[in-house]
Design a protein around this motif. Structure first.
Motif, PDB file in Angstrom:
ATOM      1  N   LEU A  26      49.011  45.467  30.513  1.00 17.03           N
ATOM      2  CA  LEU A  26      50.095  44.477  30.622  1.00 17.03           C
ATOM      3  C   LEU A  26      49.857  43.551  31.813  1.00 17.03           C
ATOM      4  O   LEU A  26      50.013  42.327  31.705  1.00 17.03           O
ATOM      5  N   ALA A  27      49.482  44.138  32.952  1.00 14.79           N
ATOM      6  CA  ALA A  27      49.254  43.331  34.160  1.00 14.79           C
ATOM      7  C   ALA A  27      48.037  42.426  33.996  1.00 14.79           C
ATOM      8  O   ALA A  27      48.053  41.256  34.418  1.00 14.79           O
ATOM      9  N   ASN A  28      46.982  42.944  33.370  1.00 14.47           N
ATOM     10  CA  ASN A  28      45.774  42.144  33.146  1.00 14.47           C
ATOM     11  C   ASN A  28      46.074  40.895  32.332  1.00 14.47           C
ATOM     12  O   ASN A  28      45.534  39.813  32.593  1.00 14.47           O
ATOM     13  N   SER A  29      46.928  41.043  31.313  1.00 16.02           N
ATOM     14  CA  SER A  29      47.223  39.908  30.441  1.00 16.02           C
ATOM     15  C   SER A  29      47.856  38.766  31.227  1.00 16.02           C
ATOM     16  O   SER A  29      47.519  37.588  31.026  1.00 16.02           O
ATOM     17  N   LEU A  30      48.760  39.097  32.139  1.00 17.06           N
ATOM     18  CA  LEU A  30      49.414  38.062  32.959  1.00 17.06           C
ATOM     19  C   LEU A  30      48.443  37.490  33.980  1.00 17.06           C
ATOM     20  O   LEU A  30      48.439  36.280  34.242  1.00 17.06           O
ATOM     21  N   ALA A  31      47.617  38.356  34.558  1.00 14.30           N
ATOM     22  CA  ALA A  31      46.645  37.894  35.542  1.00 14.30           C
ATOM     23  C   ALA A  31      45.652  36.920  34.911  1.00 14.30           C
ATOM     24  O   ALA A  31      45.338  35.863  35.488  1.00 14.30           O
ATOM     25  N   GLU A  58      61.926  30.902  41.723  1.00 24.12           N
ATOM     26  CA  GLU A  58      60.683  30.144  41.805  1.00 24.12           C
ATOM     27  C   GLU A  58      59.682  30.607  40.743  1.00 24.12           C
ATOM     28  O   GLU A  58      58.841  29.842  40.297  1.00 24.12           O
ATOM     29  N   ALA A  59      59.783  31.873  40.354  1.00 26.57           N
ATOM     30  CA  ALA A  59      58.834  32.405  39.364  1.00 26.57           C
ATOM     31  C   ALA A  59      59.209  32.019  37.946  1.00 26.57           C
ATOM     32  O   ALA A  59      58.332  31.835  37.090  1.00 26.57           O
ATOM     33  N   SER A  60      60.506  31.877  37.666  1.00 23.44           N
ATOM     34  CA  SER A  60      60.955  31.623  36.296  1.00 23.44           C
ATOM     35  C   SER A  60      60.379  30.353  35.677  1.00 23.44           C
ATOM     36  O   SER A  60      60.140  30.324  34.465  1.00 23.44           O
ATOM     37  N   PRO A  61      60.120  29.278  36.458  1.00 21.20           N
ATOM     38  CA  PRO A  61      59.524  28.095  35.833  1.00 21.20           C
ATOM     39  C   PRO A  61      58.143  28.330  35.234  1.00 21.20           C
ATOM     40  O   PRO A  61      57.675  27.534  34.415  1.00 21.20           O
ATOM     41  N   PHE A  62      57.465  29.410  35.658  1.00 26.92           N
ATOM     42  CA  PHE A  62      56.138  29.686  35.118  1.00 26.92           C
ATOM     43  C   PHE A  62      56.197  30.232  33.688  1.00 26.92           C
ATOM     44  O   PHE A  62      55.185  30.274  33.003  1.00 26.92           O
ATOM     45  N   LEU A  63      57.374  30.693  33.268  1.00 31.63           N
ATOM     46  CA  LEU A  63      57.499  31.260  31.927  1.00 31.63           C
ATOM     47  C   LEU A  63      57.239  30.196  30.873  1.00 31.63           C
ATOM     48  O   LEU A  63      57.772  29.097  30.937  1.00 31.63           O
ATOM     49  N   SER A  64      56.424  30.532  29.901  1.00 30.64           N
ATOM     50  CA  SER A  64      56.081  29.552  28.863  1.00 30.64           C
ATOM     51  C   SER A  64      55.655  30.284  27.595  1.00 30.64           C
ATOM     52  O   SER A  64      55.406  31.497  27.599  1.00 30.64           O
ATOM     53  N   GLY A  65      55.560  29.529  26.509  1.00 33.96           N
ATOM     54  CA  GLY A  65      55.108  30.103  25.244  1.00 33.96           C
ATOM     55  C   GLY A  65      53.696  30.628  25.335  1.00 33.96           C
ATOM     56  O   GLY A  65      53.361  31.682  24.772  1.00 33.96           O
ATOM     57  N   LYS A  66      52.843  29.909  26.063  1.00 32.48           N
ATOM     58  CA  LYS A  66      51.455  30.334  26.214  1.00 32.48           C
ATOM     59  C   LYS A  66      51.377  31.672  26.957  1.00 32.48           C
ATOM     60  O   LYS A  66      50.596  32.560  26.593  1.00 32.48           O
ATOM     61  N   MET A  67      52.205  31.822  27.990  1.00 26.32           N
ATOM     62  CA  MET A  67      52.227  33.082  28.730  1.00 26.32           C
ATOM     63  C   MET A  67      52.658  34.224  27.808  1.00 26.32           C
ATOM     64  O   MET A  67      52.097  35.323  27.863  1.00 26.32           O
ATOM     65  N   PHE A  68      53.648  33.967  26.964  1.00 28.19           N
ATOM     66  CA  PHE A  68      54.136  34.984  26.044  1.00 28.19           C
ATOM     67  C   PHE A  68      53.032  35.422  25.085  1.00 28.19           C
ATOM     68  O   PHE A  68      52.864  36.607  24.797  1.00 28.19           O
ATOM     69  N   ILE A  69      52.255  34.455  24.591  1.00 25.36           N
ATOM     70  CA  ILE A  69      51.148  34.774  23.678  1.00 25.36           C
ATOM     71  C   ILE A  69      50.117  35.651  24.381  1.00 25.36           C
ATOM     72  O   ILE A  69      49.645  36.653  23.830  1.00 25.36           O
ATOM     73  N   TYR A  70      49.752  35.290  25.609  1.00 20.51           N
ATOM     74  CA  TYR A  70      48.813  36.105  26.387  1.00 20.51           C
ATOM     75  C   TYR A  70      49.353  37.518  26.562  1.00 20.51           C
ATOM     76  O   TYR A  70      48.618  38.505  26.422  1.00 20.51           O
ATOM     77  N   PHE A  71      50.644  37.611  26.899  1.00 22.62           N
ATOM     78  CA  PHE A  71      51.254  38.903  27.174  1.00 22.62           C
ATOM     79  C   PHE A  71      51.264  39.795  25.926  1.00 22.62           C
ATOM     80  O   PHE A  71      51.020  40.994  26.016  1.00 22.62           O
TER      81      PHE A  71
END
Length: 543
Positions: free
Chosen positions: A102-107, A133-146
């Motif tokens: 899980l951590a690798n996917s976000l990294a 400050e972290a919430s703006p990083f949330l995106s569809g692309k991040m979700f796909i990676y995760f």
């Protein structure tokens, strides 16, 4: 009775049974470790492959050998770590594999999307970033990676039964893996010059060792900082004249986007026509907030003084009888012992106008607070949110969206470079307004006053494919450490301190190390720690 699977190929039968069992499978411990280590090297380290290809002299035989060696080492060190974990406990080893997937996917997402290096400084950013400050990083692309690189592998790991293996056998496998590792390193000596040259970059994108190792290093540094603060020597005052000094700590502002520093765009229309002084060639101590703020507030660089943690500037001034007010729209400062610390949420309660959700809130009723003080010497710190990315377009009121179109995506590479620069430059334009408002407030006090504005660090806007900040200082691009350093002084302050404006303007170089001693100088403080050579005002005195 004939099996219903008799006429199917063996591979189809295996897949059918695998699906029927809910994707459950059984593996010996060694088999599980080998597969997990291989998948880690392949699934999560392709950014490292891309970096290696781009930094080798073509895909020559030697280049391919170097790439292969890097991946073999990643595989072997992962396998070694897993053997050690599974020797302790199968449950521990398996659960950690789930967490790391899980951590690798976000990294990997952040490395690929922002081209960041997950070094100690970047992990400091991670641990010191609040959800807002972290919430703006949330995106569809991040979700796909995760989901694809995180949740699916984690689920498959959970569905795998790791069979019990005698510890002696596991230990022998560990020894064998260690022997292979040492042997491979020994016979691949020709590749290590290249590895050593790019060690910081490689170490910052190798999964999971980049963020695991550097998180531990950051925590060790943090623990050292949590050592009880040592009081600094008491100071004396050469005069008791009324003086107000304001320190504005900016956020992610880079000098090259200030028209005061020669930028072709007019991002400082108000300050350019004022008596604000621009100090040339200013640099930060670090590329991330916590380290930079600590440096700004320290009397000396204490990195070489193991176990020493001296009180920061605001605490020191408070203890010497100066009224200290800290107003924050940010975080990352060291522990402070001061009477007045007010965050933006509290300031908003009595704030009026369009700027209450922006840095302008820091100026709300500031004049009244200063005037209410009974002390002769007052020190104010305004810690801005400034130009913190990736959502630059949210850092200024709509009226300051002058440069258009702007980037409104957290995936900065999806925007054109011009859209990204436009959004960022609007934050600088708003900061120009903020500092001009502060100048007006101080002029209205009718007393000797001054402000110093210094950014904590700079920012990358896609140059060489790098975004944001936090790159290890030794390899950071200049945009991340070349910062604006501005000074404004009232006429009373200039006369009181006998300042030559021309001398101050002529300074060749300034760093964040100058702040502590310059503030002491502005208050006419003297103590054994005061360094006249670091006091920008002392160096600008008239004969």
């Amino acid at each position: 009775m004939k099996s219903p699977h008799t006429d199917l190929p063996r591979s189809s039968i295996s897949l059918s049974v695998y699906i029927k069992n809910g994707f459950r499978t059984k593996r010996s411990t060694s088999s599980f470790i080998i597969i997990a280590a291989l998948l880690n090297a392949i699934l999560y380290n392709w950014p490292l492959l891309s970096f290696s290809i781009n930094n080798l002299d073509g895909l020559t035989l030697n280049g391919l050998h170097t790439i292969f060696t890097v991946f073999v080492v990643i595989y072997l060190e992962t396998a070694l770590a897993l053997y050690l974990l599974f020797l302790i406990s199968r449950r521990l080893g398996k659960n950690l594999c789930v967490i790391l997937a899980l951590a690798n996917s976000l990294a990997v997402y952040f490395v690929v999307t922002y081209n960041v290096i997950l070094g100690t400084s970047m992990m400091g950013n991670v641990f010191n970033t609040k959800f807002s400050e972290a919430s703006p990083f949330l995106s569809g692309k991040m979700f796909i990676y995760f989901v694809v690189l995180g949740m699916i592998p984690a689920w498959l790991i959970i569905r795998t039964s790791v069979l019990k293996t005698p510890r002696l056998r596991l230990f022998l496998h560990l020894i064998l893996t260690l022997f292979i590792s040492v042997t491979w390193v020994w016979f691949s000596g020709s590749t290590w010059l290249w590895v050593d040259k790019h060690a910081k970059q490689l170490g910052g994108i190798t999964m999971p060792w980049s963020y695991v190792g550097n998180s531990i290093r950051f925590q060790i540094q943090k623990d050292e900082e949590n050592v009880e603060q040592t009081p600094l020597p008491n100071a004396t005052f050469r005069s008791n004249k009324k003086t107000v000094v304001v320190l504005v700590i900016g956020e992610s502002a880079r000098a090259e986007d200030f028209s005061l520093y020669g930028y072709q765009r007019q991002t400082n229309p108000l300050l350019s026509n004022s008596d604000v002084i621009t100090l040339k060639n200013a640099t930060s101590c670090a590329t991330y907030t916590t380290a930079s703020v600590k440096c700004i507030l320290s009397y000396t660089n204490t990195s070489h003084l193991f176990g020493k943690n001296f009180e920061p500037l605001p605490s020191y001034l408070q203890r010497q009888g100066i009224d200290v007010f800290w107003r924050s729209h940010n975080w990352g400062e060291p522990p402070l012992k001061i009477a007045s610390y007010i965050n933006a949420k509290d300031l908003e309660k009595n704030c009026e106008g369009d700027e209450c959700n922006y840095d302008g809130v820091l100026l709300s009723h500031l004049a009244e607070q200063i005037k209410a003080s009974k002390k002769q010497k007052i020190f104010v710190v305004l810690h801005q949110s400034g130009s913190h990315g990736p959502t630059y377009y949210l850092k200024y009121p709509k009226a300051f969206e002058v440069f258009k179109p702007v980037c409104r995506s957290v995936e900065l590479s999806n925007c054109t470079h011009q859209e990204l620069v436009n959004a960022y430059d609007n934050t600088i334009l708003y900061n120009d307004h903020f500092l001009d408002q502060l100048r007006t407030i101080l002029k209205g006090l009718d007393t000797a006053s001054a402000f110093l504005y210094v950014s904590d660090h700079g920012e990358s806007l896609g140059e060489d494919g790098i975004y944001l900040h936090g790159t290890p200082y030794s390899i950071a691009p200049k945009q991340q450490y070349t910062i604006p350093f501005l000074v404004w002084m009232s006429q009373d302050f200039i006369k009181q301190q006998h300042i030559s404006v021309d001398k101050l303007k002529a300074r060749a170089k300034t760093t964040q190390d100058n702040v502590f001693h310059s503030v002491m100088g502005a208050f006419d403080m003297r103590s054994p720690i005061y360094n006249k050579d670091l006091d920008i005002f002392a160096k600008a005195k008239t004969p």
